[in-house]
Each structure stands twice: as C-alpha cells, then as structure tokens.
Design a protein around this motif. Structure first.
Motif, PDB file in Angstrom:
ATOM      1  N   ARG A  48       0.936  -1.266  -0.225  1.00  0.00           N
ATOM      2  CA  ARG A  48      -0.732   0.251  -0.038  1.00  0.00           C
ATOM      3  C   ARG A  48       0.660   1.204   0.232  1.00  0.00           C
ATOM      4  NH1 ARG A  48      -5.803  -0.577   1.485  1.00  0.00           N
ATOM      5  NH2 ARG A  48      -6.182  -2.613   0.573  1.00  0.00           N
ATOM      6  N   ARG A  51       2.360   1.220  -3.675  1.00  0.00           N
ATOM      7  CA  ARG A  51       1.331   2.268  -4.252  1.00  0.00           C
ATOM      8  C   ARG A  51       1.402   3.527  -4.322  1.00  0.00           C
ATOM      9  NH1 ARG A  51      -3.758  -1.362  -3.531  1.00  0.00           N
ATOM     10  NH2 ARG A  51      -2.233  -2.748  -3.682  1.00  0.00           N
ATOM     11  N   LYS A  77      -5.042   2.061 -14.599  1.00  0.00           N
ATOM     12  CA  LYS A  77      -4.378   1.569 -13.131  1.00  0.00           C
ATOM     13  C   LYS A  77      -3.445   0.216 -13.426  1.00  0.00           C
ATOM     14  CE  LYS A  77      -8.707   2.539 -11.219  1.00  0.00           C
ATOM     15  NZ  LYS A  77      -9.798   1.770 -10.445  1.00  0.00           N
ATOM     16  N   THR A  80      -1.216   0.723 -10.567  1.00  0.00           N
ATOM     17  CA  THR A  80      -1.505  -0.097  -9.982  1.00  0.00           C
ATOM     18  C   THR A  80      -1.478  -1.027  -9.443  1.00  0.00           C
ATOM     19  OG1 THR A  80      -2.980   2.016  -9.464  1.00  0.00           O
ATOM     20  CG2 THR A  80      -3.706   0.362  -8.140  1.00  0.00           C
ATOM     21  N   THR A  83       2.059  -2.612  -8.442  1.00  0.00           N
ATOM     22  CA  THR A  83       2.314  -2.865  -7.413  1.00  0.00           C
ATOM     23  C   THR A  83       1.973  -4.570  -6.244  1.00  0.00           C
ATOM     24  OG1 THR A  83       0.237  -1.545  -6.806  1.00  0.00           O
ATOM     25  CG2 THR A  83       2.452  -0.575  -6.966  1.00  0.00           C
ATOM     26  N   HIS A  84       0.540  -4.652  -6.984  1.00  0.00           N
ATOM     27  CA  HIS A  84       0.790  -6.136  -6.379  1.00  0.00           C
ATOM     28  C   HIS A  84       1.291  -7.596  -6.713  1.00  0.00           C
ATOM     29  CE1 HIS A  84      -3.923  -4.854  -7.728  1.00  0.00           C
ATOM     30  NE2 HIS A  84      -3.611  -4.161  -6.872  1.00  0.00           N
TER      31      HIS A  84
END
Length: 470
Positions: A48, A51, A77, A80, A83-84
């Motif tokens: 988080r 991100r 995204k 985003t 970043t997972h």
C-alpha cells in the motif's frame, strides 16, 4: 538475500520475545503463527505504501509532462496493478523462517505466491497492450486496420502461457514436458477451440491482406449481410445493416466465401450510375430538316447539330480520339441525336464526374425494344445524395425522350385498355386522363366517321432550359 535473512531473523526474535513476555513461556508453534500473520500484514502495508508513492510520483509527472500513453496507462490503473507483485515477493522473502518443520505447507504457499506473481505480470502486460493499441489505433495509419483480433490473439497466448506455467508449478513438472503431453489432447482441443483457431487464421489473413476494415460497406451475396463493419474481433465480425440490424458472422466466412467490399467505390472519384430505358423500335426514324431545326432550340444541341451538318457538307468524319466523346451520337437518326443530347447533358451536369467513364450506349435488342443505357459516375458518393442525383437524371431522361420522337416500351395497364376503348367509342382525347403527351400529332387529323369528333392538337413542348455550367 542476506539482508532478507537478517530482517526475518530479527523479526522472528522480536515475535518470540513478545510472546514470551505476554504468556510467560516459549511456544514455537505460536511463534510461527504470529510470525506468519505479521509477514502477511507487512506485505500488504508495504504494498500500500509503495502504491501510494508510485501513484503520487506518476501524477506529478503527468501534471508537468504527460503524454497520451502515460495518461492511458494511469487510466487503466497499470501502475496500481504492478504494485500487486510486492506482497508475494515479501512473503517469499520472509515466510520461510516460520516453517522449518512444515515444508509441505511452505511449498504450497510458495506455489500460490509464484502463480499469483506471474498472473499479475501477465495481466499487467495485457492491460498495457490494450492501452498501446487504443492510443495508436487513433492514428490515421492504424485507424482502419482490423488489428483487434491480433491483439486478442497476443493476449490469449500470454494467458495460455501463464496457465501452462501455473500448472507446471503445481505439479512440479517442466513446462516443456507439459506442452509435450498436451499433444495427446490435440484432437479434443481442436474441436473445443475450432472457432478460435479458424478465427485466428482468418484474422491474420484479414489483417495482412487488408481485406476488411472498420467502416467498410460489405455485402455477402445470398446472405443477410449488407451494411457497415463496426467491429472485427478474433471470433466475430459485427456488421450494422442499413435497417440498423446487427449481423454477427465468423471471420473465416469472409475468407472462405465471396464478399463484396465497396471500399474501392468510397476511395474512388465517383459512384457508378448504370441504368437504361428500353426504346420502342417503332419510334426510331431518320432525322428530317424540320426535326433538326426544331431541336436546335435546345442550347446544348445547337452547336453539335451545326457542327455535324458542316462536317456532312464537307465529307468529314470525326474519330473518337479527337471528338472528345461527341461521336457518341449522330444526326442521322432521332435515336443517335438523343444519344448525343444525353451525353452532352451528362458532361455538363455539375454532379457527374466527367473524368471517369461516361457514355450513352445501346445494348442488345430484346423482345421489348432497344435498351438505351446511361453509364457514368456520380461525383457525390453519399447514398441519399447519389440516389437523388440518379433520380433527377432519369426523370429528365424520361421527360425529354418524346421531344425526339422516341418513346419507351411499357406494358399496357388497365387504364390503357380503358382509354383505347373510349377512343374507339368516339370520346374526345381531351376528356381522357393518362394519355402520354406527344402521342397525338401536332396537326389535326380528320376523323373518318362523322360520329367521332375532331382530335385536338397537342400544344408544342416548351423549350428546354439551359443547364448551368460546372
């Protein structure tokens, strides 16, 4: 890697110390459970935080200097999603210290993390491909290319590779060995994915040969397809017919069958007009001096008739190359003169492209007479405008024909039989409705029987207004 070990070791010591202070005794099982939960929490928190940092930096870059590509990636995204990958990396780095005595559980968690990590990468790449294509498809060079199917193929191949690698990780076998084993199921796979395989081949051919584009007007003879292509994908081609219905057909049907594409007409300088009237052969006759003098009142014919009369007196015969198309007609017969008139009329028409083929010709005679065909190209290719131009030309064609003493063949209707019976019975033609103008002679003719009234003369036709030049 040593840094990760140090961090994990210190974290494990801290957890053990904390639990010992709380419970007053050491418990390796609870130490591992709490350590595992803490690792998951750390992975999520780190993801988080990174991100938020990445998104903040990207938005700052877009604010000061951002192109369409970067904006498209942010809207989709992509950053985003990337970043997972952080949580599984953190888990893979720190979690092994909590499972010294349970390697089976550790292997399962590691397999899930690797599969999740590869899945995130594959779906992020697919999203980037979609963004790239959405941006570059707006360019003129790519706008009409049916590349959507190719994009779907690439994305499908990446997902297929991910599935194979995921299965190989689960069963702990080499991906190549798994691919080799799939050969035994090739027949089943071909049946299941028949449409996708055929669509793949057809999509490649459609793209490479530039056969179909979005916006093309296509017609499939004998089918229900007659409209504009609105979408070309891997398995389907969507066509919106002119009645606003949507027809969906497989791409391979456009390769294996006959398809008429009107793109050539749209890209050319005009849309073809090719229609004809059938002339009654009984009305074709030689031109008399009186007829020629009468037709000289038509502005666009005056110079032509005088030029032809002068050539006849001098014995000159024009050839096609030097006559600029005016040889498409003569002053020998009323039909030849009418052909010349229609040729000149079309050449001066402001909505006809005179740079393309233009001619007025007779076709093979048939039982109904001699077809006289107009062949030219409308400069306006819009459907509504094209039909209006074509209608105006043929309305003039039909209306001016009797001026030359020519009449089209038309099967008699019930009204014709009634008018014929009334004339035979002695009724005055002025009392009847539906008799074509120019049918009666200009001079009054005597009626043999006293019971029949005199036939009134038909008023001479009005002069033809001149055609405005282009």
């Amino acid at each position: 890697m040593n840094k990760a070990y140090e961090v994990a070791d210190r974290l494990m010591e801290w957890v053990s110390s904390l639990l010992h202070r709380i419970t007053g005794e050491s418990s390796p099982v609870w130490d591992r459970i709490v350590y595992g939960i803490l690792v998951f929490v750390i992975a999520i928190v780190v993801a988080r935080i990174l991100r938020m940092i990445v998104i903040y930096v990207i938005h700052r870059i877009i604010k000061y200097k951002g192109g369409d590509l970067l904006k498209g990636l942010v809207e989709a995204k992509v950053f985003t999603h990337i970043t997972h990958v952080i949580p599984p990396l953190v888990i893979l780095s720190l979690l092994p210290f909590a499972f010294h005595g349970t390697p089976e559980l550790l292997r399962i968690i590691e397999k899930v993390c690797w599969i999740y990590l590869l899945g995130v990468l594959v779906f992020s790449i697919n999203t980037q491909i979609s963004v790239f294509w959405r941006i570059y498809s707006r360019r003129t060079a790519f706008r009409d290319r049916p590349m959507k199917g190719m994009i779907q193929i690439i994305k499908g191949l990446l997902i297929g590779i991910w599935v194979i690698i995921a299965v190989s990780i689960l069963i702990e076998r080499s991906p190549m060995a798994l691919i080799t084993g799939l050969g035994a199921f090739a027949a089943v796979l071909m049946l299941i994915f028949k449409d996708s395989i055929l669509g793949f081949v057809a999509g490649v051919q459609l793209s490479q040969n530039d056969m179909i584009r979005n916006g093309d007007w296509i017609v499939v003879p004998g089918g229900a397809v007659n409209g504009v292509v609105i979408d070309v994908s891997l398995n389907t081609v969507k066509v919106q017919n002119f009645d606003n219905t949507i027809v969906t057909i497989p791409p391979y049907s456009l390769i294996s069958g006959e398809v008429q594409n009107w793109r050539g007409m749209s890209d050319s300088g005009g849309r073809r007009i090719m229609r004809s009237f059938t002339i009654d052969l009984n009305t074709v006759k030689f031109c008399t001096p009186e007829l020629l003098q009468n037709l000289k009142q038509i502005d666009i014919l005056r110079d032509f008739i005088e030029k032809k009369e002068s050539q006849q007196q001098k014995g000159i015969v024009e050839n096609t190359e030097n006559s600029a198309g005016l040889v498409n007609g003569t002053i020998e017969t009323n039909l030849g003169l009418f052909r010349a008139y229609m040729t000149l009329y079309l050449q001066q028409h402001k909505f006809i492209n005179d740079q393309l083929t233009l001619m007025v010709r007779t076709l093979d005679p048939n039982d109904n007479g001699l077809p006289l065909q107009l062949y030219c190209f409308s400069a306006n290719k819009n459907w509504v405008s094209y039909e209006s131009i074509q209608a105006e030309i043929f309305e003039h064609y039909a209306a001016i024909m009797p001026r030359f003493g020519l009449y089209p063949f038309q099967n008699p209707s019930g009204r014709d039989y009634i008018n014929s019976a009334l004339l035979t019975a002695g009724h005055n033609p002025d009392e009847l409705w539906g008799i074509p103008w120019g049918t009666m002679k200009e001079k009054n003719t005597e009626v043999p029987s006293s019971a029949k009234p005199e036939v009134s003369a038909t008023p001479p036709p009005k002069p033809i207004p001149p055609i405005p030049p282009k």
